[in-house]
Write an enzyme that holds these catalytic residues in place. Structure first.
Site, PDB file in Angstrom:
ATOM      1  N   ILE A 432       5.186   7.797  -8.189  1.00 25.00           N
ATOM      2  CA  ILE A 432       6.229   8.223  -7.233  1.00 25.00           C
ATOM      3  C   ILE A 432       6.685   7.068  -6.344  1.00 25.00           C
ATOM      4  O   ILE A 432       7.558   7.263  -5.495  1.00 25.00           O
ATOM      5  CB  ILE A 432       5.705   9.373  -6.349  1.00 25.00           C
ATOM      6  N   GLY A 433       6.115   5.916  -6.496  1.00 28.83           N
ATOM      7  CA  GLY A 433       6.546   4.782  -5.677  1.00 28.83           C
ATOM      8  C   GLY A 433       5.850   3.514  -6.098  1.00 28.83           C
ATOM      9  O   GLY A 433       4.793   3.520  -6.739  1.00 28.83           O
ATOM     10  N   GLY A 435       5.327  -0.665  -4.454  1.00 30.24           N
ATOM     11  CA  GLY A 435       5.606  -1.638  -3.411  1.00 30.24           C
ATOM     12  C   GLY A 435       5.015  -2.986  -3.734  1.00 30.24           C
ATOM     13  O   GLY A 435       4.536  -3.233  -4.846  1.00 30.24           O
ATOM     14  N   GLY A 436       5.056  -3.876  -2.750  1.00 26.35           N
ATOM     15  CA  GLY A 436       4.528  -5.215  -2.958  1.00 26.35           C
ATOM     16  C   GLY A 436       3.018  -5.245  -3.073  1.00 26.35           C
ATOM     17  O   GLY A 436       2.450  -6.198  -3.612  1.00 26.35           O
ATOM     18  N   TYR A 437       2.333  -4.210  -2.579  1.00 29.87           N
ATOM     19  CA  TYR A 437       0.883  -4.196  -2.603  1.00 29.87           C
ATOM     20  C   TYR A 437       0.316  -3.380  -3.767  1.00 29.87           C
ATOM     21  O   TYR A 437      -0.815  -3.584  -4.166  1.00 29.87           O
ATOM     22  CB  TYR A 437       0.331  -3.631  -1.296  1.00 29.87           C
ATOM     23  N   GLY A 438       1.062  -2.416  -4.300  1.00 26.96           N
ATOM     24  CA  GLY A 438       0.531  -1.599  -5.375  1.00 26.96           C
ATOM     25  C   GLY A 438       1.470  -0.450  -5.703  1.00 26.96           C
ATOM     26  O   GLY A 438       2.590  -0.351  -5.205  1.00 26.96           O
ATOM     27  N   SER A 439       0.975   0.463  -6.555  1.00 23.18           N
ATOM     28  CA  SER A 439       1.745   1.612  -7.006  1.00 23.18           C
ATOM     29  C   SER A 439       1.143   2.888  -6.421  1.00 23.18           C
ATOM     30  O   SER A 439      -0.058   2.959  -6.152  1.00 23.18           O
ATOM     31  CB  SER A 439       1.746   1.687  -8.534  1.00 23.18           C
ATOM     32  N   LYS A 453      -2.741   5.455  -3.717  1.00 29.71           N
ATOM     33  CA  LYS A 453      -2.199   4.092  -3.746  1.00 29.71           C
ATOM     34  C   LYS A 453      -3.227   3.187  -4.413  1.00 29.71           C
ATOM     35  O   LYS A 453      -4.366   3.089  -3.959  1.00 29.71           O
ATOM     36  CB  LYS A 453      -1.899   3.587  -2.341  1.00 29.71           C
ATOM     37  N   ASP A 553       5.674  -3.138  10.761  1.00 29.30           N
ATOM     38  CA  ASP A 553       6.583  -2.879   9.629  1.00 29.30           C
ATOM     39  C   ASP A 553       7.137  -1.459   9.731  1.00 29.30           C
ATOM     40  O   ASP A 553       7.180  -0.719   8.763  1.00 29.30           O
ATOM     41  CB  ASP A 553       5.849  -3.076   8.304  1.00 29.30           C
TER      42      ASP A 553
END
Length: 792
Positions: A432-433, A435-439, A453, A553
């Protein structure tokens, strides 16, 4: 560099007219000669490039590069002068605190024959009186085989000759004096004059051969024995004596000339012979006999020289033969060792093969035994596994209720196998998403829908950040902070509660086009409430004890909404936890660089690298403006300021029309507080607890009243909903319809609670075949579409 090349060094200090004059004189003097190589010397003090041992960092490299760059720029004009004349030139940059010593070592190491230097400021008038200046010091310490030229204003001021030049000068002076004295003597015959003119050249040739013989004699003595060396040395001494008897002598400085007494004796001898024999003897035959004797002696010396060279060559051949024998012996030994190693390797291979066969046989036997045991104990192991799973689940629930291990660990630990199984081995359908750090994946763990995550496996530098997020979220709880359910620390996985309505960014800007059903727009009273919820969560983080937490952030993408559009701040801890220095009272933290999303980064933090809680206030101000307008953050503050100043009603036009009929007064209050939060300087921004929260709380009360009125209207419309939209248990329109094993659709929460207490269907009164629940996606899409029409 070829042998016999003339090496000329030009020492310069800087880029000025004096330096150009020195270079120009050197080029005029030596550039036209053949086989000449120029070297450009520059001495650089050591302290200009020294670096403190306490700071061996990147500043050292930058400083040294700057010094090298300045040195190259300073030497560039001189280098161009050499390039213009098309002569070979090398640049030598010496590092020393003693200029004279550095130049002297360079002359010694590189065999420099000619050294050209500039005159010091005081040397022009006092070269012989004052010897403490730099030019005099360089001339004194330079090796004696090198000639030093001192240049002033492009002209030669002084020359310190080398020993070779001095010896050559002495020899030439003596030869010239002897030639003069001989030419003034009237008693010398034509034969004597011929002998005088040819003898020095012949003696120089004899001297060169004698020198070679001495070297050869020394080498032969080393390679063979000492007696041979003495014999050849004695023969050379005899040759020298013979030459002296013939009328030559050797000077102390290797100069060559006639012996005075021999010349007078020869003159008297020639005079007596002329007077006694008058015309009886032939002078021409006497001169020819002398020349033959000299030629004979020269041939004898050359013969001895050839014999010496042959002896040297023979010694070298013997040495080479001995080396070849040694190499052959070593080769035989190595071949023998190689043969032994080959035999040992073959034996080892046989042993390994035997062991491999034994291992295969043992594995086959073990496989047979294992299969038999598996067939006998399969049912027993399966029952034990089920019992162990039930026991673990019961223990986890008891610990959660009693506050035992959960209190100690601060979070629930999940097994990696559970996460892999729940996510179907991280299937893309459940993602469902990213990012720069993981899925992020949606899955069910322990009968609960969660978001998992998983950090990228190749991001090894995220280990510290992962533990920081785990530490923050496992110790703090707030209704509007994303709830951490558990983690798998060994594989970098975090388990959060699942937020059904996605992020605030999707609801404001994208409307979640990839979702199963279009999401209805947020009403203005929901946006007032969300603004207050975000502010309360920020105030909780900023007043955390003993260390405040700065999010760094904050943006709509990190604000998530549950099924009731209640907002929660996510991504709180990953590399965002900042420690407070106990020696300071303020919450100011130094960082190496700005962290966050560009349009939401505090300009002062971006400029100085110093982050404070006011950095989150800036990002919160931009979010307030987006809640009112549903526009991009780029240039949004400027547009709203312009709309507020305008008196023609443009402010109402800039508000998001999909949110409904905005109360203009309250909307202006929210926009104005957002503009104050988005001030460029942090000291101009309002205080979160004293100024922002009171205003937003008042707006929340207004929104609450409007929400109640809207709910009453919505309830009136619910009576017209299709019958299959209602849950058979709650009698309300379903939010998450699921199909049970009896074939009927229920609200998931209601049927889950029913199954915990009952085993029969509420519709058929028959036992459920199983407790499996399947989401009714088609019915959910129809309900969402019906609700969207109601809001519109």
């Amino acid at each position: 560099m070829g042998d016999g090349a003339l090496i000329v060094a030009v020492a310069i200090k800087g880029n000025n007219s004096k330096t150009k004059g020195v270079v120009r004189w050197a080029l005029q003097q030596f550039a036209s000669q053949e086989h000449v190589v120029f070297k450009l010397l520059h001495v650089q003090p050591r302290d200009s490039i020294s670096v403190s041992t306490a700071r061996k960092d990147s500043t050292t490299t930058v400083y040294k590069k700057d010094v090298d760059r300045k040195t190259r720029e300073m030497l560039l004009p001189s280098r161009d002068m050499f390039a213009h004349r098309e002569v070979q030139m090398d640049i030598m940059v010496l590092e020393s605190d003693d200029v004279a010593d550095a130049i002297s070592k360079a002359v010694q190491d590189h065999g420099i024959s000619e050294l050209v230097i500039g005159a010091s400021s005081s040397i022009i008038f006092s070269w012989k009186l004052k010897r403490s200046n730099l030019s005099s010091k360089i001339s004194d310490v330079t090796p004696r085989f090198c000639t030093v030229h001192v240049i002033s204003k492009g002209k030669l001021l002084n020359v310190r000759k080398s020993d070779i030049d001095i010896e050559t000068s002495i020899t030439d002076d003596r030869s010239e004096n002897q030639f003069t004295s001989s030419s003034h003597s009237g008693s010398v015959s034509s034969t004597s004059s011929h002998q005088f003119s040819s003898t020095p050249l012949l003696f120089q040739r004899m001297q060169a051969l004698s020198t070679v013989n001495q070297k050869v004699g020394t080498k032969i003595g080393t390679n063979s024995n000492i007696d041979t060396h003495h014999n050849r040395t004695a023969s050379l001494d005899v040759d020298t004596k013979m030459l002296n008897q013939k009328g030559f002598y050797r000077t102390s400085s290797s100069g060559i000339g006639y012996g005075g007494s021999d010349i007078q004796g020869r003159r008297r001898s020639y005079t007596d012979e002329g007077s006694s024999s008058s015309c009886s003897s032939d002078p021409t035959s006497s001169s020819s006999q002398v020349n033959k004797d000299f030629e004979l002696e020269k041939l004898k010396i050359e013969l001895r020289h050839i014999k010496g060279m042959y002896a040297v060559a023979q010694g070298e051949v013997m040495d080479a033969s001995k080396k070849v024998q040694d190499l052959n012996q070593r080769r035989s030994e190595e071949a023998s060792r190689l043969k032994n190693l080959t035999i040992r390797e073959e034996d080892a291979d046989e042993v390994v093969e035997m062991e491999r066969e034994r291992q295969e046989q043992a594995e086959n036997e073990a496989e047979l035994v294992r299969r038999c045991v598996e067939r006998e104990t399969e049912d027993k192991l399966e029952a034990q596994a089920r019992a162990e799973e039930v026991r673990k689940e019961k223990q986890r629930l008891e610990d959660a209720l009693e506050g035992g291990p959960l209190q100690r660990q601060q979070y629930m630990k999940f097994e990696w196998e559970e996460i892999v199984q729940a996510t179907s081995s991280f299937s893309d359908e459940l993602k469902i998403g990213m990012g720069g750090y993981g899925s992020v994946y949606r899955c069910n763990l322990h009968h609960t829908t969660v978001a998992v995550k998983v950090l990228h496996s190749d991001k090894s530098n995220l280990t510290k950040q992962f533990h920081q997020e785990l530490e923050i979220l496992s110790k703090i709880r707030h209704p509007h902070l994303l709830l951490l359910l558990g983690a798998c620390p060994d594989h970098g996985s975090l388990v959060y509660e699942y937020m059904h309505n996605g992020s605030l960014e999707e609801r404001l800007m994208t409307r979640r086009p990839n979702s199963d059903a279009p999401q209805p727009p947020l009403r203005w009273f929901e946006r007032f409430r969300i603004a207050w919820e975000i502010a309360s969560a920020l105030y909780f983080l900023h007043t955390n004890e003993p260390r405040p937490i700065v999010h760094r952030d904050l943006k709509p993408a990190n604000i998530l909404l549950d099924r009731n559009n209640v907002s929660k701040i996510g991504d709180v801890g990953l590399s965002k936890m900042v420690n407070l220095d106990p020696s300071h009272a303020s919450t100011v933290f130094n960082q190496t660089g700005p962290v966050g999303t560009f349009f939401y980064i505090d300009p002062e933090y971006q400029r100085t690298g110093v982050v404070t809680p006011e950095s989150d206030i800036y990002a919160f101000g931009i979010i307030l403006l987006q809640l009112a307008t549903a526009r991009s953050a780029m240039g949004l503050a400027h547009s709203l300021e312009k709309a507020l100043r305008d008196q023609t009603g443009k402010f109402s036009e800039i508000l998001d029309k999909t949110a409904g009929d905005w109360p203009v007064k309250e909307a202006k209050e929210m926009v104005m507080i957002g503009l104050r939060c988005a001030e460029m300087r942090k000291r101009d921004r309002p205080d979160l607890g004293k100024e922002i929260l009171p205003v937003l709380e008042r707006l929340k009360d207004v929104a609450c009243n409007a929400r109640n009125m809207f709910a009453e209207t919505l309830m009136d419309h619910n009576h017209h909903a299709p019958g299959h939209f209602y849950c058979p248990i709650t009698k309300d329109v379903m939010d998450n319809p699921c199909v049970a094993s009896d074939g009927y659709t229920y609200e998931k929460k209601a049927i889950t609670e029913w199954l915990e207490k009952n085993h029969k269907s509420p519709m058929t009164d028959a036992p459920f075949p199983n407790q499996t629940l399947l989401p009714n996606q088609s019915l959910l899409s129809a309900i969402k579409e019906w609700r969207s029409h109601l809001i519109k």
